[in-house]
Design a protein around this motif. Structure first.
Motif, PDB file in Angstrom:
ATOM      1  N   TRP A  46     -15.429 -12.390  17.332  1.00 13.30           N
ATOM      2  CA  TRP A  46     -14.773 -11.585  18.360  1.00 13.30           C
ATOM      3  C   TRP A  46     -14.208 -12.460  19.461  1.00 13.30           C
ATOM      4  CZ3 TRP A  46     -15.019 -10.485  23.535  1.00 13.30           C
ATOM      5  CH2 TRP A  46     -14.344  -9.346  23.955  1.00 13.30           C
ATOM      6  N   SER A  47     -14.976 -13.417  19.946  1.00  9.24           N
ATOM      7  CA  SER A  47     -14.493 -14.261  21.044  1.00  9.24           C
ATOM      8  C   SER A  47     -13.293 -15.101  20.609  1.00  9.24           C
ATOM      9  CB  SER A  47     -15.612 -15.158  21.590  1.00  9.24           C
ATOM     10  OG  SER A  47     -16.059 -16.066  20.622  1.00  9.24           O
ATOM     11  N   THR A  48     -13.297 -15.560  19.363  1.00  6.15           N
ATOM     12  CA  THR A  48     -12.166 -16.341  18.856  1.00  6.15           C
ATOM     13  C   THR A  48     -10.922 -15.470  18.744  1.00  6.15           C
ATOM     14  OG1 THR A  48     -13.639 -17.830  17.657  1.00  6.15           O
ATOM     15  CG2 THR A  48     -11.355 -17.748  16.924  1.00  6.15           C
ATOM     16  N   ILE A  49     -11.073 -14.262  18.230  1.00  2.39           N
ATOM     17  CA  ILE A  49      -9.923 -13.364  18.104  1.00  2.39           C
ATOM     18  C   ILE A  49      -9.308 -13.091  19.474  1.00  2.39           C
ATOM     19  CG2 ILE A  49      -9.232 -10.984  17.550  1.00  2.39           C
ATOM     20  CD1 ILE A  49     -11.276 -11.142  15.200  1.00  2.39           C
ATOM     21  N   VAL A  50     -10.130 -12.746  20.442  1.00  2.00           N
ATOM     22  CA  VAL A  50      -9.610 -12.428  21.779  1.00  2.00           C
ATOM     23  C   VAL A  50      -8.921 -13.641  22.403  1.00  2.00           C
ATOM     24  CG1 VAL A  50     -10.260 -11.769  24.134  1.00  2.00           C
ATOM     25  CG2 VAL A  50     -11.207 -10.532  22.186  1.00  2.00           C
ATOM     26  N   ALA A  51      -9.544 -14.804  22.320  1.00  5.36           N
ATOM     27  CA  ALA A  51      -8.966 -16.007  22.930  1.00  5.36           C
ATOM     28  C   ALA A  51      -7.649 -16.402  22.263  1.00  5.36           C
ATOM     29  CB  ALA A  51      -9.960 -17.167  22.863  1.00  5.36           C
ATOM     30  N   VAL A  52      -7.619 -16.383  20.940  1.00  4.04           N
ATOM     31  CA  VAL A  52      -6.406 -16.799  20.233  1.00  4.04           C
ATOM     32  C   VAL A  52      -5.286 -15.776  20.426  1.00  4.04           C
ATOM     33  CG1 VAL A  52      -5.436 -17.357  17.966  1.00  4.04           C
ATOM     34  CG2 VAL A  52      -7.682 -18.228  18.593  1.00  4.04           C
ATOM     35  N   VAL A  53      -5.625 -14.499  20.440  1.00  2.45           N
ATOM     36  CA  VAL A  53      -4.601 -13.472  20.647  1.00  2.45           C
ATOM     37  C   VAL A  53      -4.001 -13.587  22.049  1.00  2.45           C
ATOM     38  CG1 VAL A  53      -4.218 -10.976  20.876  1.00  2.45           C
ATOM     39  CG2 VAL A  53      -5.409 -11.880  18.873  1.00  2.45           C
ATOM     40  N   THR A  54      -4.832 -13.764  23.072  1.00  2.00           N
ATOM     41  CA  THR A  54      -4.283 -13.897  24.425  1.00  2.00           C
ATOM     42  C   THR A  54      -3.420 -15.151  24.541  1.00  2.00           C
ATOM     43  OG1 THR A  54      -6.294 -14.955  25.261  1.00  2.00           O
ATOM     44  CG2 THR A  54      -6.094 -12.586  25.589  1.00  2.00           C
ATOM     45  N   PHE A  55      -3.864 -16.227  23.913  1.00  2.00           N
ATOM     46  CA  PHE A  55      -3.094 -17.465  23.906  1.00  2.00           C
ATOM     47  C   PHE A  55      -1.751 -17.246  23.208  1.00  2.00           C
ATOM     48  CE2 PHE A  55      -2.140 -21.766  22.241  1.00  2.00           C
ATOM     49  CZ  PHE A  55      -2.252 -22.504  23.405  1.00  2.00           C
ATOM     50  N   GLY A  56      -1.778 -16.597  22.049  1.00  2.12           N
ATOM     51  CA  GLY A  56      -0.546 -16.338  21.300  1.00  2.12           C
ATOM     52  C   GLY A  56       0.419 -15.432  22.046  1.00  2.12           C
ATOM     53  N   LEU A  57      -0.117 -14.434  22.737  1.00  2.00           N
ATOM     54  CA  LEU A  57       0.749 -13.532  23.498  1.00  2.00           C
ATOM     55  C   LEU A  57       1.471 -14.242  24.638  1.00  2.00           C
ATOM     56  CD1 LEU A  57      -1.385 -10.264  23.609  1.00  2.00           C
ATOM     57  CD2 LEU A  57       0.745 -10.663  22.334  1.00  2.00           C
ATOM     58  N   SER A  58       0.906 -15.344  25.101  1.00  2.00           N
ATOM     59  CA  SER A  58       1.604 -16.099  26.147  1.00  2.00           C
ATOM     60  C   SER A  58       2.926 -16.657  25.622  1.00  2.00           C
ATOM     61  CB  SER A  58       0.718 -17.218  26.713  1.00  2.00           C
ATOM     62  OG  SER A  58       0.483 -18.227  25.763  1.00  2.00           O
ATOM     63  N   LEU A  63       9.151 -15.913  25.389  1.00  2.00           N
ATOM     64  CA  LEU A  63      10.415 -15.519  24.777  1.00  2.00           C
ATOM     65  C   LEU A  63      11.256 -14.690  25.744  1.00  2.00           C
ATOM     66  CD1 LEU A  63       9.166 -14.601  21.194  1.00  2.00           C
ATOM     67  CD2 LEU A  63      10.527 -16.604  21.849  1.00  2.00           C
ATOM     68  N   PHE A  64      10.604 -14.107  26.738  1.00  2.00           N
ATOM     69  CA  PHE A  64      11.271 -13.285  27.744  1.00  2.00           C
ATOM     70  C   PHE A  64      11.128 -13.905  29.136  1.00  2.00           C
ATOM     71  CE2 PHE A  64       9.722 -10.677  24.258  1.00  2.00           C
ATOM     72  CZ  PHE A  64      10.904 -10.082  23.835  1.00  2.00           C
ATOM     73  N   SER A  65      11.208 -15.219  29.186  1.00  2.00           N
ATOM     74  CA  SER A  65      10.947 -15.941  30.431  1.00  2.00           C
ATOM     75  C   SER A  65      11.992 -15.700  31.507  1.00  2.00           C
ATOM     76  CB  SER A  65      10.826 -17.439  30.161  1.00  2.00           C
ATOM     77  OG  SER A  65      12.048 -17.940  29.631  1.00  2.00           O
ATOM     78  N   MET A  74       2.556 -14.223  31.364  1.00  2.00           N
ATOM     79  CA  MET A  74       2.299 -15.401  30.535  1.00  2.00           C
ATOM     80  C   MET A  74       1.230 -16.281  31.165  1.00  2.00           C
ATOM     81  SD  MET A  74       2.735 -18.966  30.407  1.00  2.00           S
ATOM     82  CE  MET A  74       3.906 -19.270  31.696  1.00  2.00           C
ATOM     83  N   SER A  75       1.317 -16.485  32.472  1.00  2.00           N
ATOM     84  CA  SER A  75       0.347 -17.377  33.118  1.00  2.00           C
ATOM     85  C   SER A  75      -1.064 -16.796  33.055  1.00  2.00           C
ATOM     86  CB  SER A  75       0.758 -17.694  34.550  1.00  2.00           C
ATOM     87  OG  SER A  75       0.759 -16.537  35.336  1.00  2.00           O
ATOM     88  N   VAL A  76      -1.187 -15.481  33.157  1.00  2.00           N
ATOM     89  CA  VAL A  76      -2.507 -14.847  33.045  1.00  2.00           C
ATOM     90  C   VAL A  76      -3.026 -14.973  31.612  1.00  2.00           C
ATOM     91  CG1 VAL A  76      -3.734 -12.631  33.148  1.00  2.00           C
ATOM     92  CG2 VAL A  76      -2.135 -13.260  34.964  1.00  2.00           C
ATOM     93  N   LEU A  77      -2.190 -14.614  30.640  1.00  3.30           N
ATOM     94  CA  LEU A  77      -2.611 -14.672  29.239  1.00  3.30           C
ATOM     95  C   LEU A  77      -2.909 -16.108  28.795  1.00  3.30           C
ATOM     96  CD1 LEU A  77      -0.069 -12.116  27.750  1.00  3.30           C
ATOM     97  CD2 LEU A  77      -2.544 -11.801  27.998  1.00  3.30           C
ATOM     98  N   PHE A  78      -2.040 -17.032  29.186  1.00  5.61           N
ATOM     99  CA  PHE A  78      -2.254 -18.431  28.816  1.00  5.61           C
ATOM    100  C   PHE A  78      -3.542 -18.950  29.432  1.00  5.61           C
ATOM    101  CE2 PHE A  78      -1.560 -23.035  29.265  1.00  5.61           C
ATOM    102  CZ  PHE A  78      -1.332 -23.357  27.934  1.00  5.61           C
ATOM    103  N   GLY A  79      -3.756 -18.624  30.700  1.00  2.50           N
ATOM    104  CA  GLY A  79      -4.992 -19.052  31.357  1.00  2.50           C
ATOM    105  C   GLY A  79      -6.230 -18.509  30.657  1.00  2.50           C
ATOM    106  N   LEU A  80      -6.189 -17.235  30.283  1.00  3.09           N
ATOM    107  CA  LEU A  80      -7.344 -16.638  29.590  1.00  3.09           C
ATOM    108  C   LEU A  80      -7.554 -17.245  28.206  1.00  3.09           C
ATOM    109  CD1 LEU A  80      -6.927 -12.894  30.609  1.00  3.09           C
ATOM    110  CD2 LEU A  80      -8.663 -14.516  31.427  1.00  3.09           C
ATOM    111  N   ALA A 143       3.538 -18.697  15.563  1.00  7.51           N
ATOM    112  CA  ALA A 143       3.154 -18.732  14.146  1.00  7.51           C
ATOM    113  C   ALA A 143       1.971 -19.675  13.925  1.00  7.51           C
ATOM    114  CB  ALA A 143       4.347 -19.150  13.287  1.00  7.51           C
ATOM    115  N   LEU A 144       1.988 -20.827  14.560  1.00  5.39           N
ATOM    116  CA  LEU A 144       0.874 -21.771  14.418  1.00  5.39           C
ATOM    117  C   LEU A 144      -0.409 -21.225  15.036  1.00  5.39           C
ATOM    118  CD1 LEU A 144       2.726 -25.151  15.104  1.00  5.39           C
ATOM    119  CD2 LEU A 144       1.867 -24.302  12.909  1.00  5.39           C
ATOM    120  N   THR A 145      -0.267 -20.458  16.106  1.00  9.42           N
ATOM    121  CA  THR A 145      -1.434 -19.835  16.730  1.00  9.42           C
ATOM    122  C   THR A 145      -2.048 -18.797  15.790  1.00  9.42           C
ATOM    123  OG1 THR A 145      -0.492 -20.233  18.912  1.00  9.42           O
ATOM    124  CG2 THR A 145      -2.239 -18.594  18.779  1.00  9.42           C
TER     125      THR A 145
END
Length: 168
Positions: A46-58, A63-65, A74-80, A143-145
């Motif tokens: 669970w912790s891996t899924i949440v961390a990788v998903v938040t990282f990937g969403l950054s 893409l919409f910077s 992005m900064s919140v998701l990337f930080g998490l 994709a790599l994430t």
């Protein structure tokens, strides 16, 4: 990490870039602590899924910077999700190998992680330079994430099957 400021350079000034870097750095501390807590409370999967998903969403946000709310999101998701480079490898190694083989296994895992961190930034910059923008690089990083998520979870689940069959 090192490619966010140049990617934001065309649309946002140095003051916004500095705020974004500061924001994901501060949230990154919270993200790492939260990742460790989530691992202890809910388990490695669970912790891996949440961390990788938040990282990937950054990367999706990048893409919409051109839209300011997206770079703050992005900064919140990337930080998490930032802990996947520093905290997750040790948690996954401990979950797969346990205490007896942790030191030896973590050396290999950490080497691979550091190689990815070293070459990832250069790869993103090279792709961005050849494409004249970062959009393709963010898609590749996403994709790599996703591959990382499936590799880590698949590796962990495979190790559990192996350990249970070796014990019988």
């Amino acid at each position: 990490l090192q490619n966010f400021p140049p990617a934001l350079q065309k649309e946002w000034g140095p003051d916004t870039q500095a705020i974004i870097i500061s924001l994901y750095s501060i949230i990154g501390v919270l993200g790492k602590v939260t990742l460790g807590w989530a691992n202890d409370r809910f388990g490695i999967v669970w912790s891996t899924i949440v961390a990788v998903v938040t990282f990937g969403l950054s990367f999706v946000c990048m893409l919409f910077s051109g839209m300011q709310p997206m770079i703050y999101l992005m900064s919140v998701l990337f930080g998490l999700g930032l802990g996947i480079g520093s905290i997750s490898p040790s948690l996954i190694t401990a979950s797969v190998y346990g205490q007896k083989q942790y030191g030896e296994a973590f050396g290999f895992m950490n080497s691979a992680t550091q190689a990815g961190l070293a070459f990832g930034g250069v790869m993103v910059a090279t792709i961005a330079d050849s494409a004249s923008n970062y959009k393709i690089a963010w898609m590749i990083m996403l994709a790599l994430t996703v591959l990382t998520l499936f590799g880590w979870i698949g590796g962990y689940k495979g190790s559990r099957k192996f350990c249970s069959s070796a014990a019988s």
